[in-house]
Write a protein that holds these residues in place. Structure first.
Motif, short mmCIF file in Angstrom:
data_model
loop_
_atom_site.label_atom_id
_atom_site.label_comp_id
_atom_site.label_asym_id
_atom_site.label_seq_id
_atom_site.Cartn_x
_atom_site.Cartn_y
_atom_site.Cartn_z
N ARG A 7 0.85 -1.20 0.00
CA ARG A 7 0.00 0.00 0.00
C ARG A 7 0.87 1.23 0.00
O ARG A 7 2.02 1.20 0.40
CB ARG A 7 -0.95 0.03 1.18
N LEU A 44 -5.05 -1.60 6.37
CA LEU A 44 -5.08 -0.21 5.91
C LEU A 44 -4.97 0.73 7.10
O LEU A 44 -5.48 0.44 8.18
CB LEU A 44 -6.38 0.05 5.14
N TRP A 55 -9.73 3.43 -1.30
CA TRP A 55 -8.51 3.00 -1.97
C TRP A 55 -8.83 2.34 -3.30
O TRP A 55 -9.87 1.69 -3.44
CB TRP A 55 -7.78 1.96 -1.12
N PHE A 109 -2.58 -1.24 -2.81
CA PHE A 109 -3.63 -0.30 -2.44
C PHE A 109 -3.05 1.10 -2.60
O PHE A 109 -2.02 1.43 -2.02
CB PHE A 109 -4.06 -0.49 -0.97
N ARG A 110 -3.72 1.93 -3.42
CA ARG A 110 -3.25 3.31 -3.57
C ARG A 110 -4.41 4.28 -3.56
O ARG A 110 -5.53 3.91 -3.74
CB ARG A 110 -2.41 3.50 -4.84
#
Length: 110
Positions: A7, A44, A55, A109-110
């Motif tokens: 992430r 997260l 995300w 995850f961005r």
């Protein structure tokens, strides 16, 4: 099957350690299977007033972000008791299909 989850960092202090995690999933696991059992609040970061935020989950072919990545799902974790996933790639897609030839799936995850 081995996969890698990673992430993006959310603030300066959050980037001091890698967020990359190697995981083992069933060889026949699908994107939907994986996300249905994923611990979003445990992985997260908590964002003040926004739960765990929203995300995009992207797949990088063979772990190379320079080669390009595509969004496979959008995750709304603003309410950690009711995480919502909108699939861009069909949930029935085998995770193995998200890897480059001979590589393992790499999800960010961005």
């Amino acid at each position: 099957m081995d996969i890698v989850i990673d992430r993006r960092s959310v603030h300066a202090g959050d980037d001091t350690m890698s967020h990359s995690v190697d995981m083992v999933v069933a060889d026949n696991a699908t994107l939907g299977d994986f996300l249905a059992g994923f611990d979003f609040p445990g992985y997260l970061p908590h964002i003040m007033g926004r739960g765990c935020g929203t995300w995009d989950l992207c797949s990088a072919q063979g772990g190379s972000w320079r080669a390009g990545a595509h969004v496979v799902a959008r995750v709304d974790a603003t309410n950690t008791d009711d995480v919502r996933v909108k699939y861009v790639t069909a949930p029935e897609t085998p995770l193995a299909n998200l890897a480059a030839e001979g590589g393992k799936p790499y999800l960010l995850f961005r």
